[in-house]
Design a protein around this motif. Sequence first.
Motif, PDB file in Angstrom:
ATOM      1  N   MET A  24      21.803 -14.387  -6.936  1.00 15.43           N
ATOM      2  CA  MET A  24      22.329 -13.288  -6.133  1.00 15.43           C
ATOM      3  C   MET A  24      21.181 -12.381  -5.709  1.00 15.43           C
ATOM      4  O   MET A  24      20.317 -12.055  -6.515  1.00 15.43           O
ATOM      5  CB  MET A  24      23.354 -12.490  -6.931  1.00 15.43           C
ATOM      6  CG  MET A  24      23.992 -11.357  -6.145  1.00 15.43           C
ATOM      7  SD  MET A  24      25.278 -10.504  -7.092  1.00 15.43           S
ATOM      8  CE  MET A  24      24.272  -9.763  -8.370  1.00 15.43           C
ATOM      9  N   SER A  25      21.161 -11.977  -4.459  1.00 17.59           N
ATOM     10  CA  SER A  25      20.088 -11.153  -3.937  1.00 17.59           C
ATOM     11  C   SER A  25      20.237  -9.705  -4.393  1.00 17.59           C
ATOM     12  O   SER A  25      21.331  -9.163  -4.472  1.00 17.59           O
ATOM     13  CB  SER A  25      20.093 -11.208  -2.404  1.00 17.59           C
ATOM     14  OG  SER A  25      19.106 -10.362  -1.859  1.00 17.59           O
ATOM     15  N   VAL A  26      19.107  -9.085  -4.723  1.00 14.81           N
ATOM     16  CA  VAL A  26      19.074  -7.667  -5.065  1.00 14.81           C
ATOM     17  C   VAL A  26      18.626  -6.904  -3.827  1.00 14.81           C
ATOM     18  O   VAL A  26      17.585  -7.197  -3.244  1.00 14.81           O
ATOM     19  CB  VAL A  26      18.113  -7.409  -6.239  1.00 14.81           C
ATOM     20  CG1 VAL A  26      17.915  -5.914  -6.453  1.00 14.81           C
ATOM     21  CG2 VAL A  26      18.641  -8.064  -7.506  1.00 14.81           C
ATOM     22  N   SER A  27      19.423  -5.923  -3.436  1.00 19.73           N
ATOM     23  CA  SER A  27      19.164  -5.147  -2.237  1.00 19.73           C
ATOM     24  C   SER A  27      18.376  -3.890  -2.599  1.00 19.73           C
ATOM     25  O   SER A  27      18.767  -3.139  -3.499  1.00 19.73           O
ATOM     26  CB  SER A  27      20.493  -4.768  -1.576  1.00 19.73           C
ATOM     27  OG  SER A  27      20.287  -3.905  -0.488  1.00 19.73           O
ATOM     28  N   VAL A  28      17.245  -3.653  -1.895  1.00 23.79           N
ATOM     29  CA  VAL A  28      16.405  -2.503  -2.213  1.00 23.79           C
ATOM     30  C   VAL A  28      16.280  -1.571  -1.009  1.00 23.79           C
ATOM     31  O   VAL A  28      16.280  -2.004   0.139  1.00 23.79           O
ATOM     32  CB  VAL A  28      14.994  -2.935  -2.671  1.00 23.79           C
ATOM     33  CG1 VAL A  28      15.072  -3.788  -3.925  1.00 23.79           C
ATOM     34  CG2 VAL A  28      14.244  -3.672  -1.575  1.00 23.79           C
ATOM     35  N   ALA A  29      16.172  -0.282  -1.326  1.00 12.11           N
ATOM     36  CA  ALA A  29      15.802   0.734  -0.340  1.00 12.11           C
ATOM     37  C   ALA A  29      14.366   1.129  -0.631  1.00 12.11           C
ATOM     38  O   ALA A  29      13.988   1.331  -1.792  1.00 12.11           O
ATOM     39  CB  ALA A  29      16.717   1.948  -0.455  1.00 12.11           C
ATOM     40  N   VAL A  30      13.550   1.233   0.400  1.00  9.48           N
ATOM     41  CA  VAL A  30      12.122   1.506   0.227  1.00  9.48           C
ATOM     42  C   VAL A  30      11.772   2.829   0.887  1.00  9.48           C
ATOM     43  O   VAL A  30      12.016   3.019   2.085  1.00  9.48           O
ATOM     44  CB  VAL A  30      11.263   0.372   0.826  1.00  9.48           C
ATOM     45  CG1 VAL A  30       9.770   0.675   0.643  1.00  9.48           C
ATOM     46  CG2 VAL A  30      11.616  -0.966   0.191  1.00  9.48           C
ATOM     47  N   THR A  31      11.215   3.746   0.106  1.00  9.06           N
ATOM     48  CA  THR A  31      10.760   5.026   0.658  1.00  9.06           C
ATOM     49  C   THR A  31       9.245   4.974   0.870  1.00  9.06           C
ATOM     50  O   THR A  31       8.553   4.114   0.335  1.00  9.06           O
ATOM     51  CB  THR A  31      11.117   6.176  -0.295  1.00  9.06           C
ATOM     52  OG1 THR A  31      10.639   5.869  -1.612  1.00  9.06           O
ATOM     53  CG2 THR A  31      12.628   6.378  -0.358  1.00  9.06           C
ATOM     54  N   GLY A  32       8.728   5.915   1.670  1.00  5.63           N
ATOM     55  CA  GLY A  32       7.300   5.896   1.983  1.00  5.63           C
ATOM     56  C   GLY A  32       6.899   4.605   2.663  1.00  5.63           C
ATOM     57  O   GLY A  32       5.829   4.042   2.406  1.00  5.63           O
ATOM     58  N   ALA A  33       7.763   4.138   3.581  1.00  8.11           N
ATOM     59  CA  ALA A  33       7.646   2.779   4.108  1.00  8.11           C
ATOM     60  C   ALA A  33       6.371   2.514   4.897  1.00  8.11           C
ATOM     61  O   ALA A  33       5.899   1.376   4.949  1.00  8.11           O
ATOM     62  CB  ALA A  33       8.859   2.459   4.976  1.00  8.11           C
ATOM     63  N   THR A  34       5.799   3.549   5.528  1.00  5.75           N
ATOM     64  CA  THR A  34       4.585   3.309   6.315  1.00  5.75           C
ATOM     65  C   THR A  34       3.315   3.614   5.529  1.00  5.75           C
ATOM     66  O   THR A  34       2.218   3.477   6.054  1.00  5.75           O
ATOM     67  CB  THR A  34       4.597   4.138   7.617  1.00  5.75           C
ATOM     68  OG1 THR A  34       4.613   5.530   7.295  1.00  5.75           O
ATOM     69  CG2 THR A  34       5.808   3.795   8.463  1.00  5.75           C
ATOM     70  N   GLY A  35       3.461   4.028   4.271  1.00  6.69           N
ATOM     71  CA  GLY A  35       2.304   4.211   3.406  1.00  6.69           C
ATOM     72  C   GLY A  35       1.792   2.860   2.928  1.00  6.69           C
ATOM     73  O   GLY A  35       2.445   1.822   3.107  1.00  6.69           O
ATOM     74  N   GLU A  36       0.646   2.869   2.303  1.00  5.38           N
ATOM     75  CA  GLU A  36       0.027   1.606   1.896  1.00  5.38           C
ATOM     76  C   GLU A  36       0.890   0.839   0.903  1.00  5.38           C
ATOM     77  O   GLU A  36       1.073  -0.378   1.016  1.00  5.38           O
ATOM     78  CB  GLU A  36      -1.366   1.877   1.330  1.00  5.38           C
ATOM     79  CG  GLU A  36      -2.347   2.339   2.414  1.00  5.38           C
ATOM     80  CD  GLU A  36      -3.692   2.749   1.868  1.00  5.38           C
ATOM     81  OE1 GLU A  36      -3.747   3.227   0.717  1.00  5.38           O
ATOM     82  OE2 GLU A  36      -4.696   2.591   2.576  1.00  5.38           O
ATOM     83  N   MET A  37       1.454   1.547  -0.096  1.00  4.34           N
ATOM     84  CA  MET A  37       2.293   0.843  -1.057  1.00  4.34           C
ATOM     85  C   MET A  37       3.649   0.488  -0.466  1.00  4.34           C
ATOM     86  O   MET A  37       4.209  -0.578  -0.765  1.00  4.34           O
ATOM     87  CB  MET A  37       2.473   1.688  -2.327  1.00  4.34           C
ATOM     88  CG  MET A  37       1.346   1.548  -3.316  1.00  4.34           C
ATOM     89  SD  MET A  37       0.972  -0.185  -3.774  1.00  4.34           S
ATOM     90  CE  MET A  37       2.567  -0.788  -4.310  1.00  4.34           C
ATOM     91  N   GLY A  38       4.199   1.340   0.384  1.00  5.15           N
ATOM     92  CA  GLY A  38       5.458   1.008   1.040  1.00  5.15           C
ATOM     93  C   GLY A  38       5.330  -0.255   1.863  1.00  5.15           C
ATOM     94  O   GLY A  38       6.202  -1.139   1.823  1.00  5.15           O
ATOM     95  N   ARG A  39       4.250  -0.361   2.600  1.00  3.23           N
ATOM     96  CA  ARG A  39       3.999  -1.571   3.391  1.00  3.23           C
ATOM     97  C   ARG A  39       3.863  -2.799   2.493  1.00  3.23           C
ATOM     98  O   ARG A  39       4.379  -3.881   2.807  1.00  3.23           O
ATOM     99  CB  ARG A  39       2.728  -1.394   4.239  1.00  3.23           C
ATOM    100  CG  ARG A  39       2.886  -0.421   5.398  1.00  3.23           C
ATOM    101  CD  ARG A  39       1.587  -0.277   6.188  1.00  3.23           C
ATOM    102  NE  ARG A  39       1.758   0.581   7.335  1.00  3.23           N
ATOM    103  CZ  ARG A  39       2.214   0.180   8.519  1.00  3.23           C
ATOM    104  NH1 ARG A  39       2.526  -1.104   8.697  1.00  3.23           N
ATOM    105  NH2 ARG A  39       2.349   1.027   9.514  1.00  3.23           N
ATOM    106  N   ALA A  40       3.158  -2.625   1.384  1.00  2.00           N
ATOM    107  CA  ALA A  40       2.962  -3.753   0.472  1.00  2.00           C
ATOM    108  C   ALA A  40       4.291  -4.216  -0.116  1.00  2.00           C
ATOM    109  O   ALA A  40       4.535  -5.418  -0.272  1.00  2.00           O
ATOM    110  CB  ALA A  40       1.999  -3.356  -0.639  1.00  2.00           C
ATOM    111  N   VAL A  41       5.174  -3.267  -0.461  1.00  2.48           N
ATOM    112  CA  VAL A  41       6.488  -3.624  -1.002  1.00  2.48           C
ATOM    113  C   VAL A  41       7.310  -4.378   0.030  1.00  2.48           C
ATOM    114  O   VAL A  41       7.937  -5.408  -0.281  1.00  2.48           O
ATOM    115  CB  VAL A  41       7.230  -2.358  -1.483  1.00  2.48           C
ATOM    116  CG1 VAL A  41       8.688  -2.684  -1.808  1.00  2.48           C
ATOM    117  CG2 VAL A  41       6.545  -1.768  -2.713  1.00  2.48           C
ATOM    118  N   LEU A  42       7.319  -3.899   1.265  1.00  7.22           N
ATOM    119  CA  LEU A  42       8.089  -4.573   2.309  1.00  7.22           C
ATOM    120  C   LEU A  42       7.520  -5.961   2.604  1.00  7.22           C
ATOM    121  O   LEU A  42       8.275  -6.915   2.849  1.00  7.22           O
ATOM    122  CB  LEU A  42       8.110  -3.719   3.577  1.00  7.22           C
ATOM    123  CG  LEU A  42       8.929  -2.421   3.459  1.00  7.22           C
ATOM    124  CD1 LEU A  42       8.697  -1.533   4.673  1.00  7.22           C
ATOM    125  CD2 LEU A  42      10.419  -2.740   3.316  1.00  7.22           C
TER     126      LEU A  42
END
Length: 281
Positions: free
Chosen positions: A1-19
């Motif tokens: 089953m897929s886990v759905s995530v919300a990502v904050t700071g999306a355009t920051g370096e770590m946000g980009r890496a998470v996405l």
Amino acid sequence: MSVSVAVTGATGEMGRAVLDAAGDREEVSVAFAVNRDPDEDASVEGVPVEPAREFDRLLADRDPDVLVDFTGPASSQNYVAVATEAGVASVVGTTGFGDDGEQALRELAEYAPVLKAANFGRGVHALLSAVESAVADLPGYDAEVTETHHNRKRDAPSGTANAILETIEDAREASGPADGESGERVHGREGEAPREAGEIGVHARRAGTITGEHEVLLANNHEELRLTHRAEDRGVFAEGALDAAVWLAGREPGWYDFADVVEGGDDGATDREATDRGDDR
């Protein structure tokens, strides 16, 4: 089953890496990503980046399983508070919290699961274990901690360096501090600054685009031991944060740590029980 995530700071370096990491994982989907005042039609790895002011509405409309947050202490605390009210678990990689900020997160963990870590690298977890063992085996040895990061990092020492320092202090306390040891943290040295027995030297360096390096030096008795962890890409931390999100989804409210994920703990009972008692660990 897929886990759905919300990502904050999306355009920051770590946000980009998470996405970026989420796009390669079948068991993870991105519910939405937000950033403060993004450019119009902004997107990262094909995921539209929406304004942070829409965070509350997006939580209600998209119903993610877990928030993944790498922002700043004030914004992180706000995001986690809103997520908690919506019954959404939170994985927090933001560092630089003061005691009051971390205590506020611990109080929120009474109502929804919160997993906070200074570092999501599995190698760092192994480093902390090695440091604990080495300090216990080498009583009376001088200890110096040096960390190096890119020139845009704000907090110093880093969250990981602080975790290393706490590990050294806890290991010394457990084994019994040597007579006359101060246990004081000394940040850098200048002028006439001879070492006092038991102090821990702390050095923070900021240069270029270095992702992160931490070294512990233990020295005495005409020998030295160096323990080093070097991260070569932020993807290391992003993958660990997503591992944590998958592990945390569906857990009971409580305060969790990345060690629970790495060690395969079933419920992080020790930390959760401490949260339920209101202890400030």
